[in-house]
Motif scaffolding. Structure first.
Motif, PDB file in Angstrom:
ATOM      1  N   ASP A 209     -30.103  54.391 -65.166  1.00  0.00           N
ATOM      2  CA  ASP A 209     -29.510  54.018 -66.583  1.00  0.00           C
ATOM      3  C   ASP A 209     -30.530  52.777 -67.190  1.00  0.00           C
ATOM      4  OD1 ASP A 209     -27.904  56.353 -66.539  1.00  0.00           O
ATOM      5  OD2 ASP A 209     -26.244  55.051 -65.309  1.00  0.00           O
TER       6      ASP A 209
ATOM      7  N   TYR B  78     -26.154  60.743 -73.329  1.00  0.00           N
ATOM      8  CA  TYR B  78     -24.937  60.444 -73.952  1.00  0.00           C
ATOM      9  C   TYR B  78     -23.937  60.218 -73.005  1.00  0.00           C
ATOM     10  CZ  TYR B  78     -26.493  61.519 -78.619  1.00  0.00           C
ATOM     11  OH  TYR B  78     -26.921  61.789 -80.097  1.00  0.00           O
ATOM     12  N   TRP B  79     -23.865  61.133 -71.584  1.00  0.00           N
ATOM     13  CA  TRP B  79     -22.912  60.997 -70.639  1.00  0.00           C
ATOM     14  C   TRP B  79     -23.374  61.235 -69.428  1.00  0.00           C
ATOM     15  CZ3 TRP B  79     -21.284  65.748 -68.167  1.00  0.00           C
ATOM     16  CH2 TRP B  79     -21.827  66.826 -68.489  1.00  0.00           C
ATOM     17  N   ARG B  80     -22.762  60.933 -68.279  1.00  0.00           N
ATOM     18  CA  ARG B  80     -23.171  61.290 -66.933  1.00  0.00           C
ATOM     19  C   ARG B  80     -22.234  62.044 -66.364  1.00  0.00           C
ATOM     20  NH1 ARG B  80     -23.759  55.009 -65.049  1.00  0.00           N
ATOM     21  NH2 ARG B  80     -21.653  55.069 -65.854  1.00  0.00           N
TER      22      ARG B  80
ATOM     23  N   THR C 290     -18.206  57.920 -65.690  1.00  0.00           N
ATOM     24  CA  THR C 290     -17.777  57.781 -67.049  1.00  0.00           C
ATOM     25  C   THR C 290     -18.340  56.367 -67.800  1.00  0.00           C
ATOM     26  OG1 THR C 290     -15.955  56.062 -66.454  1.00  0.00           O
ATOM     27  CG2 THR C 290     -15.423  58.528 -66.449  1.00  0.00           C
ATOM     28  N   GLN C 291     -18.162  56.204 -68.973  1.00  0.00           N
ATOM     29  CA  GLN C 291     -18.722  55.020 -69.664  1.00  0.00           C
ATOM     30  C   GLN C 291     -18.309  53.836 -68.835  1.00  0.00           C
ATOM     31  OE1 GLN C 291     -18.939  54.976 -73.917  1.00  0.00           O
ATOM     32  NE2 GLN C 291     -19.428  57.043 -73.965  1.00  0.00           N
ATOM     33  N   ASP C 292     -16.984  53.827 -67.940  1.00  0.00           N
ATOM     34  CA  ASP C 292     -16.519  52.644 -67.628  1.00  0.00           C
ATOM     35  C   ASP C 292     -17.188  52.313 -66.440  1.00  0.00           C
ATOM     36  OD1 ASP C 292     -14.576  52.261 -69.659  1.00  0.00           O
ATOM     37  OD2 ASP C 292     -13.319  53.892 -68.764  1.00  0.00           O
TER      38      ASP C 292
ATOM     39  N   LYS D 243     -18.647  53.490 -82.475  1.00  0.00           N
ATOM     40  CA  LYS D 243     -17.617  53.412 -81.462  1.00  0.00           C
ATOM     41  C   LYS D 243     -16.311  53.486 -81.807  1.00  0.00           C
ATOM     42  CE  LYS D 243     -21.187  50.781 -78.566  1.00  0.00           C
ATOM     43  NZ  LYS D 243     -21.322  51.827 -77.591  1.00  0.00           N
TER      44      LYS D 243
ATOM     45  N   ARG E 253     -15.385  54.689 -76.674  1.00  0.00           N
ATOM     46  CA  ARG E 253     -16.647  55.660 -76.562  1.00  0.00           C
ATOM     47  C   ARG E 253     -17.344  55.634 -77.605  1.00  0.00           C
ATOM     48  NH1 ARG E 253     -14.772  54.914 -72.193  1.00  0.00           N
ATOM     49  NH2 ARG E 253     -13.935  56.385 -70.336  1.00  0.00           N
ATOM     50  N   SER E 254     -18.383  56.197 -77.495  1.00  0.00           N
ATOM     51  CA  SER E 254     -19.381  56.450 -78.589  1.00  0.00           C
ATOM     52  C   SER E 254     -19.335  57.803 -79.250  1.00  0.00           C
ATOM     53  CB  SER E 254     -20.836  56.131 -78.057  1.00  0.00           C
ATOM     54  OG  SER E 254     -20.884  54.932 -77.571  1.00  0.00           O
TER      55      SER E 254
END
Length: 286
Positions: A272, A257-259, A263-265, A43, A82-83
């Motif tokens: 999920d 990995y992403w949407r 966002t990841q936030d 990360k 972020r990853s």
């Protein structure tokens, strides 16, 4: 469980494709395990505007305690996290490479990478067993008749490391979706590896992947399938392989990995959470 936390510094920035930057980092405190296995995730922590480097809690053996300390940093100062997958560690150095997909200033990682210069600093958390895949690509390939890898440009670093780790002679098929032809990049693998590039050309993320796999003439036998990329596309691919191709769930390694448009936030969706519960159950069983 130990959670390595270190400061890393940019020493080189190169373009692999027009929309992919390969950034080389160095850290004098780099853990010996960094870059020693395929599909190794870390990360990265990005500074807020006005910060030269991110503000982070120090190294700790208490992973949960570290994360609570991270969340306690005021939001205006707390770094974006972020990853990423490590692409390569440079032999006999404390340097490693990470690929960034560039999509303008719509996210903190892409916006940072667009402007990255030698000397810039980030925080790095990991690698850690907390985010390690429970599956060994070598043992998974040995137990299967062939290997299937499917992903978009966000998955290419992991696919590259997995291909390089496959035993010689492993029958392997890769489906890779990118924005257009200019985004194709070399993917070295064992002899017999087939790579099919799919160009999005404005289509919705993952659509080309799902259509291509659903209509493909796949090899006989049971594969080990590795799926990663946009989360909803990964779910559709997994559903197709299980329900229409008869691939056992246990033979599929998957990660959203992403949407799209999230966002990841943003808060996790019900889907999920369902994916997370299944992955946790697998990790606990292993």
């Amino acid at each position: 469980m130990s959670l390595p936390v270190t400061c890393v510094q940019v020493i080189e920035v190169a373009r692999v494709t027009p929309r992919t930057a390969r950034i080389t980092f160095q850290s004098d405190e780099l853990d010996a395990s960094v870059g020693t296995s395929p599909d190794q995730q870390v990360k990265l922590c990005f500074p807020r505007p006005g910060q030269e480097a991110p503000v982070l809690p120090g190294r700790t053996d208490d992973a949960m305690g570290w994360y609570q300390a991270y969340l306690a940093i005021p939001e205006a100062e707390r770094p974006w996290m972020r990853s990423f997958t490590l692409r390569r560690r440079r032999p006999d150095t404390r340097q490693f490479e990470i690929d960034f997909v560039l999509h303008g200033d719509t996210g903190p990682a892409s916006a940072w990478a667009e402007q990255a210069r030698p000397g810039d600093r980030l925080g790095m958390v990991g690698p850690s067993a907390l985010y390690a895949s429970p599956v060994s690509i070598g043992s998974a390939a040995a137990a299967a008749d062939w290997v299937l890898m499917v992903g978009d440009e966000s998955a290419l670093p992991a696919i590259g490391t997995l291909l390089e780790a496959l035993p010689d002679g492993t029958a392997t098929m890769v489906f890779a979706e990118v924005a257009d032809r200019a985004e194709e990049q070399p993917l070295p693998g064992p002899a017999g590896t087939t790579v099919r590039w799919l160009h999005r050309d404005g289509a919705a993320p993952g659509r080309r992947l799902v259509e291509a796999v659903a209509t493909a003439d796949l090899p006989a036998g049971t594969p080990f399938a590795w799926l990663a990329g946009e989360a909803s596309a990964v779910r559709r691919l997994r559903r197709h392989l299980v329900e229409e191709r008869g691939v056992p769930k246990a033979s599929i390694e998957f990660s959203g990995y992403w949407r799209h448009r999230l966002t990841q936030d943003d808060a996790p969706t019900a889907e999920d959470l369902a994916d997370a519960r299944e992955l946790l159950a697998r990790a606990t069983a292993d």
